[in-house]
Write a protein that holds these residues in place. Structure first.
Motif, PDB file in Angstrom:
ATOM      1  N   LYS A  72     -12.350  -2.615 -11.620  1.00  0.00           N
ATOM      2  CA  LYS A  72     -11.600  -1.616 -10.856  1.00  0.00           C
ATOM      3  C   LYS A  72     -10.873  -2.252  -9.672  1.00  0.00           C
ATOM      4  N   LEU A  73     -11.541  -3.184  -8.989  1.00  0.00           N
ATOM      5  CA  LEU A  73     -10.931  -3.812  -7.820  1.00  0.00           C
ATOM      6  C   LEU A  73      -9.695  -4.610  -8.210  1.00  0.00           C
TER       7      LEU A  73
ATOM      8  N   CYS B  25      -9.974  -8.939  -2.721  1.00  0.00           N
ATOM      9  CA  CYS B  25      -9.291  -8.960  -4.020  1.00  0.00           C
ATOM     10  C   CYS B  25      -9.077 -10.387  -4.524  1.00  0.00           C
TER      11      CYS B  25
ATOM     12  N   GLY C 283      -3.720  -0.780  -2.801  1.00  0.00           N
ATOM     13  CA  GLY C 283      -4.136   0.352  -1.975  1.00  0.00           C
ATOM     14  C   GLY C 283      -5.540   0.839  -2.275  1.00  0.00           C
ATOM     15  N   TYR C 284      -6.022   0.594  -3.498  1.00  0.00           N
ATOM     16  CA  TYR C 284      -7.384   0.999  -3.874  1.00  0.00           C
ATOM     17  C   TYR C 284      -8.413   0.293  -2.986  1.00  0.00           C
ATOM     18  N   ALA C 285      -8.248  -1.026  -2.822  1.00  0.00           N
ATOM     19  CA  ALA C 285      -9.168  -1.795  -1.985  1.00  0.00           C
ATOM     20  C   ALA C 285      -9.045  -1.389  -0.524  1.00  0.00           C
TER      21      ALA C 285
ATOM     22  N   SER D   4      -9.132  -6.529   2.780  1.00  0.00           N
ATOM     23  CA  SER D   4      -8.881  -6.118   1.395  1.00  0.00           C
ATOM     24  C   SER D   4      -8.255  -7.255   0.593  1.00  0.00           C
TER      25      SER D   4
ATOM     26  N   VAL E  84       0.842  -1.198   0.000  1.00  0.00           N
ATOM     27  CA  VAL E  84       0.000   0.000   0.000  1.00  0.00           C
ATOM     28  C   VAL E  84       0.876   1.247   0.000  1.00  0.00           C
TER      29      VAL E  84
ATOM     30  N   ASN F 203      -6.773  -2.136 -10.214  1.00  0.00           N
ATOM     31  CA  ASN F 203      -6.051  -1.100  -9.483  1.00  0.00           C
ATOM     32  C   ASN F 203      -5.043  -1.701  -8.516  1.00  0.00           C
TER      33      ASN F 203
ATOM     34  N   THR G 287     -17.656  -1.388  -5.669  1.00  0.00           N
ATOM     35  CA  THR G 287     -16.914  -1.004  -6.863  1.00  0.00           C
ATOM     36  C   THR G 287     -17.203  -2.054  -7.927  1.00  0.00           C
TER      37      THR G 287
ATOM     38  N   GLU H  36      -8.163   1.455   0.729  1.00  0.00           N
ATOM     39  CA  GLU H  36      -8.778   2.777   0.934  1.00  0.00           C
ATOM     40  C   GLU H  36     -10.298   2.646   1.059  1.00  0.00           C
ATOM     41  N   LEU H  37     -10.902   1.797   0.244  1.00  0.00           N
ATOM     42  CA  LEU H  37     -12.346   1.594   0.313  1.00  0.00           C
ATOM     43  C   LEU H  37     -12.754   0.957   1.646  1.00  0.00           C
TER      44      LEU H  37
END
Length: 459
Positions: free
Chosen positions: A322-323, A270, A329-331, A266, A251, A326, A318, A333-334
């Motif tokens: 996108k999951l 993922c 860190g995207y997951a 996360s 991350v 990306n 999402t 952050e969500l």
């Protein structure tokens, strides 16, 4: 003998009802509108495992626990009653004092024979918690079903169906602690249970004031393959301190202070999404269970003694594209934003939504749910034989929804503290999940202990 080939025989006494040891109030108590939502209407199997203790050799754990249970039910007397359903599917407890179902058993196996398989999925679990006819139902049935199995080595196993409408993990811990205190000779529980379900009843008139993506219903003619429960296998994955450190390095710097829960949740989201091979434009959800007790300010005190359900599971939403496309860190952050959504007002809004939308089920399509059981510390429950070798859920998946999992503290056979993630998926998806996790952790030999590779059909 390997854990995957372990077979043993259990001899059971006839199931019997254990009532409270003294007269209790004969009354009807309403469950809260958080308790009786559709997503809580199931029995969750939990298991507690204890080794032989030489100083307790003169005591029979079956008799000790049975007697202590009857005394505990004097204080938790609603658990000795029966759940009824009224108008508008409203659930209530008829405090009949009939008792909980209790089964005494003996097994021709020792704890050492389990090897490193003292975690989900348990070999021959159906032997350790007898499937009494009707035990999967919650209406007009004993609220608790408990089997205590004495082992050849002097250890014992407590397996129980925990009716989720009566309480959450914190409530389970409170009840188990009280039962254990009584087994050790206490005259009363150190924490007195309180009912107080009116705190989480819908308002009059009910009004939805928050955004609840976790209850957005999706109707699709093409249900995803994960709902084919016949092909599900159960498997546990373990996260060592080095694995958590490896995830944290994935991350960006501004997220490095995120919690271990954020990282594992996360990671699960993922890897599971990739394993299911969903189309890129399909919407996916991660729901995180958040204990809301500290979010209430009732007489300047938290909900001390409250053993009902007091949590919500806000959803991050999402698309699969996108999951998976990306960076990690995207997951994260969500997921990390979800916990702040749960406030006292959010809980009232959920209760109101249950009444307005007729106690609807949370969104199950392309969804997963994760709970953190590390703070429940269920393995610390001590009936007099010391802390448990294991204490917690018996499998991944909650009720009939396979997309749920739990983060459970676990000490392996070498004494190493780890975090366990028991999950269930169709066989081929499980293989892909393991591969995705290997790659994310940068460990092509993961998992190393042979027990990690033990898979079992639906328990």
């Amino acid at each position: 003998m390997t854990s995957s080939s372990l077979m043993f025989t259990v001899r059971r006494c006839q199931p019997e009802l254990v009532p409270p040891a003294a007269p209790t109030p004969r009354e009807v108590k309403l469950l809260s509108d958080i308790d009786d939502q559709e997503g809580m209407r199931f029995n969750s199997p939990v298991i507690f495992i204890y080794r032989h203790k030489p100083s307790m050799v003169e005591k029979d754990p079956l008799k000790v626990l049975r007697h202590a249970l009857s005394r505990t039910l004097v204080y938790y007397y609603p658990l000795a009653g029966r759940i009824r359903e009224g108008a508008g599917r409203k659930l209530m407890v008829d405090c009949t004092g009939e008792g909980v179902m209790f089964i005494e058993a003996e097994a021709d196996v020792t704890l050492d024979q389990f090897g490193d398989a003292l975690h989900p999925p348990f070999p021959c679990f159906q032997q350790l918690l007898y499937d009494v006819p009707g035990s999967t139902q919650i209406i007009d049935r004993p609220i608790r079903q408990i089997q205590v199995t004495r082992l050849k080595c002097g250890g014992f196993i407590v397996a129980m169906n925990w009716n989720h409408t009566l309480g959450d993990a914190a409530g389970l811990r409170q009840f188990m602690t009280a039962w254990a205190e009584m087994a050790r000779g206490a005259h009363r529980p150190s924490i007195q249970p309180v009912w107080n379900r009116e705190i989480l009843m819908a308002r009059d008139p009910p009004r939805i004031t928050c955004n609840h993506l976790e209850y957005k219903q999706i109707f699709s003619p093409n249900t995803i393959k994960e709902e084919d429960t016949a092909s599900l296998v159960h498997r546990s994955f373990f996260f060592r301190a080095s694995d958590i450190a490896a995830l944290r390095l994935l991350v960006p710097f501004h997220l490095r202070q995120c919690t271990t829960f954020d990282l594992i949740a996360s990671c699960f989201w993922c890897c599971r999404t990739k394993a299911l091979q969903l189309e890129a434009d399909k919407e996916v959800r991660m729901m995180c269970v958040v204990n809301a007790r500290s979010r209430f300010n009732i007489n300047n005190s938290p909900l001390v003694g409250y053993y009902g359900n007091c949590f919500a599971y806000p959803a991050a939403v999402t698309t699969a594209g996108k999951l998976c496309g990306n960076p990690f860190g995207y997951a994260v952050e969500l997921v990390r934003k979800l916990k702040a959504e749960v406030t006292e007002e959010y809980m009232h809004s959920v209760a109101d939504l249950m009444v307005i939308k007729e106690r609807c089920l949370f969104t199950t399509v392309r969804s997963c749910v994760i709970s953190d059981l590390t703070r429940a510390r269920l393995s610390e429950v001590n009936f007099g034989w010391g802390e448990g070798v294991y204490g917690g859920v018996a499998k991944g998946g909650a009720g009939t929804f396979p997309g749920s999992t739990y983060i459970v503290p676990y000490k392996n056979i070498n004494g190493e503290e780890t975090l366990m993630l028991p999950i269930c998926l169709p066989s081929e998806d499980m293989k892909r999940f393991a591969k995705e996790l290997d790659e994310m952790l940068g460990n092509q030999n993961y998992p190393t202990p042979s027990a990690h590779n033990f898979a079992m059909s639906t328990l």
